[in-house]
Scaffold this active site. Structure first.
Site, mmCIF file in Angstrom:
data_model
loop_
_atom_site.group_PDB
_atom_site.id
_atom_site.type_symbol
_atom_site.label_atom_id
_atom_site.label_comp_id
_atom_site.label_asym_id
_atom_site.label_seq_id
_atom_site.Cartn_x
_atom_site.Cartn_y
_atom_site.Cartn_z
ATOM 1 N N HIS A 87 0.849 -1.196 0.000
ATOM 2 C CA HIS A 87 0.000 0.000 0.000
ATOM 3 C C HIS A 87 0.883 1.244 0.000
ATOM 4 C CE1 HIS A 87 -2.889 3.057 1.142
ATOM 5 N NE2 HIS A 87 -2.176 3.332 2.217
ATOM 6 N N ASP A 116 7.267 21.644 -26.407
ATOM 7 C CA ASP A 116 7.153 20.313 -25.798
ATOM 8 C C ASP A 116 8.193 20.248 -24.694
ATOM 9 O OD1 ASP A 116 6.999 17.369 -25.364
ATOM 10 O OD2 ASP A 116 5.804 17.431 -27.188
ATOM 11 N N TRP A 152 7.008 -0.162 3.845
ATOM 12 C CA TRP A 152 7.474 0.513 2.616
ATOM 13 C C TRP A 152 8.888 1.042 2.791
ATOM 14 C CZ3 TRP A 152 8.721 5.579 0.932
ATOM 15 C CH2 TRP A 152 8.717 6.550 1.925
ATOM 16 N N SER A 179 13.221 6.088 -13.705
ATOM 17 C CA SER A 179 12.145 6.862 -14.302
ATOM 18 C C SER A 179 12.102 8.269 -13.716
ATOM 19 C CB SER A 179 10.816 6.142 -14.069
ATOM 20 O OG SER A 179 9.740 7.018 -14.209
ATOM 21 N N SER A 180 12.204 8.348 -12.382
ATOM 22 C CA SER A 180 12.145 9.655 -11.728
ATOM 23 C C SER A 180 13.322 10.532 -12.127
ATOM 24 C CB SER A 180 12.170 9.486 -10.206
ATOM 25 O OG SER A 180 10.964 8.969 -9.763
ATOM 26 N N HIS A 263 13.190 11.715 3.733
ATOM 27 C CA HIS A 263 12.601 12.982 4.112
ATOM 28 C C HIS A 263 12.423 13.936 2.945
ATOM 29 C CE1 HIS A 263 10.469 15.351 6.815
ATOM 30 N NE2 HIS A 263 11.032 16.385 6.268
ATOM 31 N N GLU A 265 11.855 13.029 0.100
ATOM 32 C CA GLU A 265 10.738 12.416 -0.627
ATOM 33 C C GLU A 265 9.399 12.993 -0.167
ATOM 34 O OE1 GLU A 265 10.414 10.339 -3.104
ATOM 35 O OE2 GLU A 265 8.268 9.920 -2.882
ATOM 36 N N TYR A 267 8.832 15.962 0.685
ATOM 37 C CA TYR A 267 8.655 17.250 0.005
ATOM 38 C C TYR A 267 8.535 17.075 -1.495
ATOM 39 C CZ TYR A 267 9.316 18.959 4.572
ATOM 40 O OH TYR A 267 9.125 19.162 5.898
ATOM 41 N N SER A 278 -1.192 26.747 -5.429
ATOM 42 C CA SER A 278 -0.812 28.139 -5.696
ATOM 43 C C SER A 278 -1.352 28.646 -7.025
ATOM 44 C CB SER A 278 0.716 28.277 -5.690
ATOM 45 O OG SER A 278 1.232 27.895 -4.448
ATOM 46 N N HIS A 312 14.905 12.708 12.249
ATOM 47 C CA HIS A 312 13.723 12.814 13.105
ATOM 48 C C HIS A 312 12.778 11.632 12.875
ATOM 49 C CE1 HIS A 312 11.742 15.523 9.826
ATOM 50 N NE2 HIS A 312 11.409 14.281 9.622
ATOM 51 N N HIS A 313 13.067 10.806 11.866
ATOM 52 C CA HIS A 313 12.306 9.574 11.691
ATOM 53 C C HIS A 313 12.870 8.459 12.571
ATOM 54 C CE1 HIS A 313 10.088 11.004 8.087
ATOM 55 N NE2 HIS A 313 11.171 11.734 7.918
ATOM 56 N N THR A 338 7.108 26.869 5.774
ATOM 57 C CA THR A 338 5.780 26.303 5.514
ATOM 58 C C THR A 338 4.705 27.278 5.970
ATOM 59 O OG1 THR A 338 6.768 24.158 5.976
ATOM 60 C CG2 THR A 338 4.396 24.217 5.746
ATOM 61 N N LYS A 341 4.139 29.957 3.481
ATOM 62 C CA LYS A 341 3.288 29.540 2.366
ATOM 63 C C LYS A 341 1.815 29.568 2.764
ATOM 64 C CE LYS A 341 4.820 26.499 -0.499
ATOM 65 N NZ LYS A 341 5.625 27.021 -1.601
ATOM 66 N N ARG A 460 1.072 0.821 15.078
ATOM 67 C CA ARG A 460 0.719 0.635 13.676
ATOM 68 C C ARG A 460 1.330 -0.662 13.148
ATOM 69 N NH1 ARG A 460 4.135 3.815 9.377
ATOM 70 N NH2 ARG A 460 6.193 3.949 10.313
#
Lengths: 536, 283
Positions: A87, A116, A152, A179-180, A263, A265, A267, A278, A312-313, A338, A341, A460
C-alpha cells in the site's frame, strides 16, 4: 481524458490546428507506446497513477477490513504485513508521484510557452519504465514466500530474511528511480532552457517553480535510495556486511541512508501539491498570488532544509541527545517557510472575489487539513513526544493528513481545474462538489480518530489490537470504505464528462491567468506553442 | 511530421519505439537477475537476453541521435538542453557515490567503534575495533591493498588521461583531426590500462584473503571500487564510440557536445577515483 485522443485523432480532425500532424504517425495502441507528445505522456501518467491509486486503495481497504474488529479475521498476519508494505510503496511511487509528473508533463510546456518537453523520447521512456516496475512489484505476490512484508521503508535486517519477492521489489525501486531521474532531468532542462521570450524565472507560474525545486530534490535523492536498496540486495545475495553487525556493519546505517532519501521524498510529494494549490487559489480569488517572491524563497528553503532533518524519523533508534536536539530544532525550523506559504495562500484570499467551484473546494480542503497535518508534524518533531508516539497510529494519522489531504486533495483540485482545458469538456459541477464533500468527510472519519488511537498507544502495522480500541477502529474502517467508494464517483464524473460533458470555454475560470488559459483555444491543438508566445 | 524539421528553433522528434524496447529490456534484465539470484535455471539466460536487447536499443537510439546531430537538426538551443541534462545526470551519479561513501564513513566513525564499545562487550567480548576490520564475527584474515603500489599508479593513469582528453579537445577546437584522434586514442588506452590494473589488484586482493565477504572492510572496498570500475568501463566505451565518430569525421569545432559530454563524464570518474584513493586506499 481519452477525449483528448478523440479530439485530435485525424479521423475527427475538426480542429484546424491539427493540420495533418499525424500523417505517418502510429495509431491505436502504438500511438501511446511510441508517443513523444507531452500531452499524451501526461495523460498516460495520470491514468497510470489513478489505476495504481485504486490498487493501493484496495490494499488499504484490506488493512481496514482486518482492523474492523480485534483479533484475526480476514487475512494472515504475514499477508497483512505485505498489505501495509505495498500500500505504501504503490501509493508513494505508483500513485502520487506519477500523478504530479503527469501534471508537470501537461502543464510545464504550456505554462512557459515551450513546444514540448526538452527530450520528448526520454519523456516517453520515463513513463514506460513505470509499467515494468509495476509488473515487478506486483509479481512479488506470486513468488514463493509471497511479497515482502517489510514495510514501505524496507528496513534491514528484516529485508535480509525475505524471499524472492524482496528482490523483485528492489528492482522495481531501481526502475522507478531511473524513471524519476530521467523525468526530473527532462523537467529541469525544460524549465531552464525552453521558456518563451520574456518568461523570466521570476515570472514563471508558481507551479513551474515548485516542479523545478522538486526535480532538483528527486535528482539528489533517488540515486541515494538506489544505493540503499542495492546494499540490501548485495547483503542478501553476495555476503556483504553493510547492515550486518557481525561483519562490522549496522542496520541503523540503512535507516540513515533511507531517510536521507525519505525525508526529501516527503517534500517531493508535497511541493508540487503546493504548486497546484498556488495556481488554484489565486484563480478563484481573482487576485494574483500573494507574496510570489516569498513563495519561491520559502519553497527553496523547504527543499534545502529537507536534506538536514532526516533522523527525526529515527529518534528511538539510539542516538546521542545532542543528535536528537539538532534534528529536533532543524525540523521545527521547517515550520517557518511552511508557515510563510500557508499565510500567503490565506492572504491571497483576503478581500478576494471568492467563488467555490470544485477545484477551489479541494484547494481549501488541502489548506485546512494539510495545515493540521503540519501541526501534528510539529508535535512529532519534539523528541520526548515522539518517543511516546513512535510507530503508533498518531504517526499514521499525521502522514495521511499530509499525503492524502495534502497531496491527493491537491491532485483532485488540479484535475478538476485543468480537466476542461485538457479535454475541452466540462465536468458536472454538482457531482464534483458531492465528490469533494464525501471525500472530505470520509477522510476525516478515517484519520481523525487515528490521532486518538495513537495517543492511547495503538501500534501501527499490527493486524490485531486491544479491544479498548475497537470503536475508533470501526469508525475508521467505515470511513475508509466510504472514502474508497467516493473515488468511484470521481471515476464516474471523469468518464461522464469525457463522454457527454458540455464544451468548456477557453478561459473556463475567469481568474486563471497562465499561458494555457490566455493564449490557447479549448480544446487545445495536439501541438502547442510551436512558435513561442512573447511574454510581457 | 511537420515538427520533424528544425523550423521552430527546437528539434522535436517523431514518435519512437526505442524507449519501450528499453523498458522490455530492463524488465528482462531485472527479472532475470531476480531469478538468477534465487537459483532459477533460466535466470542467466533471461538476464543476458535483457542485456542483449538493451544493447540493441542503445545502438538504435544513439545511432538515431548521431544521425540527427550530423544532419544538422540540433540547434544551439538543443545543444544547451544536452549540456543541462548531462550536468544533472552527473550530479545524480555524484549522489549515488555519496550514498556509498556515506556508508563507508558511517561504518568507520560510528558502527565499528560502537561494536567495540562497552554496550557490546557481553555479545562480542574479544572484539577490538579498528580499521581495517571484518567485524566481530570471526572471518578469514586478509591483507589490505597498499595505496602506494598499483592504486598510486592508477591515480597517475587517470590524472594523465584527464590531460590527454583535454589535448584531444584542443585538437578538435583547432580542427586538428590528427591531434584529436591520437590523443583521444591515448585516453582510451590509459582507461583500459587502468581497468587492467584494477583487475590485477582484485586478483591480488583475493589471493591475500580480501574478499567481498570480508566483513565491512571488504564490503566497502569492493563495492566502492567496483562501482567506480564499472563507471570507468562505461566511460571507456563512450570514449571508444566517440573515437570512431572522430575517425569518421564527425564533430566540428563549434558543434561537438557528444565529445564534451563524454569528457565531463571522464573527469567525473577521475574525481571519484581521487576520493577513493584517499578514503578507501590511503587513510
Amino acid at each position: 481524458m481519452s477525449a483528448v485522443i478523440d479530439n485530435h485523432a485525424p479521423a475527427h480532425g475538426h480542429d484546424s490546428h491539427d493540420h495533418g500532424d499525424h500523417h505517418g504517425a502510429p495509431h491505436g495502441l502504438m500511438r501511446w507506446v511510441t508517443t513523444t507528445n507531452h500531452k499524451d505522456i501526461g495523460t498516460m501518467y495520470l491514468w497510470f497513477s489513478f489505476i495504481m491509486f485504486l490498487v493501493g486503495g484496495v490494499m488499504a481497504l484490506t488493512i481496514r477490513a482486518e482492523l474492523f474488529e480485534p483479533g484475526l479475521q480476514i487475512v494472515s498476519p504475514e499477508f497483512f504485513n505485505t498489505m501495509t508494505t505495498y500500500h505504501g510503496l504503490i501509493m508513494v511511487f505508483g500513485a502520487i508521484m506519477p500523478a504530479f509528473v503527469g501534471f508537470a508533463n501537461w502543464l510545464i510546456p504550456l505554462m512557459i510557452g515551450a513546444p514540448d518537453m526538452a527530450f520528448p523520447r526520454m519523456n516517453n521512456w520515463s513513463f514506460w519504465l513505470l509499467p515494468p516496475a509495476g509488473i515487478l512489484l506486483m509479481s512479488s505476490f506470486l513468488l514463493p514466500g509471497g511479497a515482502a512484508g517489510v514495510g514501505w521503508t524496507m528496513y534491514a535486517p528484516l529485508t535480509s530474511q525475505m524471499g524472492p519477492g524482496m528482490d523483485t521489489t528492489i528492482f522495481a525501486v531501481h526502475l522507478l528511480g531511473m524513471s524519476s531521474i530521467m523525468g526530473s532531468i527532462n523537467i529541469i532542462t525544460t524549465i531552464l532552457n525552453m521558456r518563451a521570450p520574456g518568461m523570466t524565472m521570476m515570472k514563471m507560474p508558481m507551479f513551474v517553480w515548485t516542479w523545478l525545486i522538486t526535480a532538483y530534490l528527486l535528482i539528489a535523492v533517488m540515486p541515494v535510495l538506489a544505493g540503499a536498496v542495492t546494499m540490501t540486495l548485495t547483503d542478501r545475495h553476495f555476503g556483504t556486511s553493510f547492515f550486518n553487525a557481525a561483519g562490522g556493519g549496522d542496520p541503523v546505517l540503512y535507516q540513515h541512508i533511507f531517510w536521507f532519501f525519505g525525508h526529501p521524498e516527503v517534500y517531493i510529494i508535497a511541493i508540487p501539491a503546493f504548486g497546484v494549490v498556488s495556481q488554484v487559489i489565486p484563480a478563484f480569488s481573482r487576485k494574483p498570488l500573494f507574496g510570489y517572491a516569498s513563495m519561491v524563497y520559502a519553497t527553496s528553503s523547504i527543499a534545502i532544509l529537507s536534506f538536514i532533518v532526516w533522523a527525526h524519523h529515527m529518534y528511538t533508534v539510539g542516538m546521542p541527545v545532542a543528535g536528537q536536539l539538532y534534528f529536533m530544532y532543524a525540523t521545527m525550523l521547517i515550520a517557518v517557510p511552511t508557515g510563510v506559504k500557508v499565510f500567503n495562500w490565506v492572504a491571497t484570499m483576503w478581500k478576494g472575489s471568492l467563488t467555490f467551484e470544485t477545484p477551489m473546494l479541494f484547494a481549501l480542503g488541502f489548506l485546512f487539513l494539510f495545515t493540521l497535518g503540519g501541526f501534528t508534524g510539529l508535535v512529532l518533531s519534539l523528541v520526548p513526544v515522539d518517543v511516546q508516539l513512535q510507530d503508533t497510529y498518531y504517526v499514521v494519522a499525521h502522514f495521511h493528513y499530509v499525503m492524502v489531504a495534502g497531496a491527493l486533495f491537491s491532485a483532485f483540485a488540479g484535475v478538476y481545474f485543468w480537466f476542461p482545458k485538457w479535454t475541452g469538456k466540462m465536468y458536472d459541477e454538482k457531482l464534483g462538489k458531492i465528490h469533494f464533500w464525501l471525500t472530505l468527510v470520509f477522510f476525516n472519519m478515517i484519520f481523525f480518530v487515528q490521532h486518538f488511537l495513537g495517543l492511547a498507544g495503538m501500534p501501527r502495522r499490527i493486524p490485531d489490537y486491544n479491544p479498548q480500541f475497537t470503536e475508533f477502529n470501526q469508525i475508521s474502517t467505515i470511513g475508509a470504505f466510504g472514502f474508497g467508494l467516493s473515488q468511484l464517483l470521481f471515476l464516474y464524473i471523469l468518464l461522464k464528462a469525457i463522454k457527454s460533458g458540455k464544451p468548456a470555454e477557453q478561459k473556463q475560470w475567469d481568474g486563471a491567468d497562465t499561458l494555457e488559459w490566455t493564449h490557447l483555444p479549448t480544446p487545445m491543438p495536439y501541438h502547442t506553442f510551436e512558435n513561442p508566445p512573447t511574454v510581457k | 511530421m511537420s515538427n520533424a524539421t528544425p523550423t521552430h528553433n527546437y528539434y522535436l522528434p517523431e514518435p519512437a519505439g526505442y524507449p519501450v524496447i528499453g523498458s522490455v529490456a530492463l524488465l528482462l534484465f531485472t527479472g532475470g537477475m531476480a531469478m538468477w539470484f534465487n537459483s532459477h535455471a533460466l535466470g542467466p539466460w533471461v538476464t543476458f537476453a535483457g542485456v542483449a536487447v538493451l544493447v540493441y536499443m542503445m545502438y538504435l537510439w544513439f545511432g538515431k541521435v548521431i544521425s540527427e546531430s550530423e544532419g544538422g537538426l540540433y540547434t544551439k538551443r538543443v545543444d544547451v538542453s544536452y549540456r543541462w541534462s548531462m550536468s544533472w545526470f552527473i550530479f545524480s551519479e555524484v549522489m549515488f557515490f555519496a550514498g556509498f561513501f556515506g556508508a563507508l564513513f558511517y561504518a568507520r566513525l560510528y558502527a565499528v567503534p560502537e561494536l567495540g564499545g562497552l554496550d557490546q562487550k557481553l555479545l562480542w567480548p574479544d572484539f577490538s575495533p579498528g580499521w581495517p576490520t571484518s567485524g566481530p564475527m570471526p572471518h578469514d584474515p586478509f591483507e589490505t591493498v597498499n595505496a602506494w603500489g598499483l592504486p598510486a599508479l592508477n591515480t597517475l593513469l587517470l590524472l594523465t588521461s584527464g590531460v590527454t582528453i583535454t589535448i584531444a579537445h584542443f585538437g578538435l577546437l583547432k580542427n586538428n583531426r590528427k591531434q584529436l584522434i591520437i590523443w583521444l586514442g591515448a585516453t582510451i588506452l590509459l582507461g583500459m590500462t587502468f581497468l587492467a590494473c584494477q583487475a590485477i589488484e582484485y586478483s591480488h586482493a583475493y589471493s591475500e584473503g580480501l574478499k567481498l565477504t570480508s566483513g565491512i572492510y571488504g564490503t566497502t572496498f569492493f563495492m566502492l571500487t567496483g562501482f567506480h570500475g564499472f563507471h570507468v568501463t562505461v566511460g571507456t566505451i563512450m570514449l571508444i564510440v566517440i573515437w570512431f565518430r572522430c575517425v569518421k569525421g564527425h564533430f566540428t569545432p563549434d558543434h561537438h557536445f557528444a565529445f564534451e559530454g563524454v569528457a565531463w563524464y571522464w573527469h567525473f570518474v577521475d574525481v571519484v577515483w581521487l576520493f577513493l584513493f584517499v578514503f578507501v586506499y590511503w587513510l
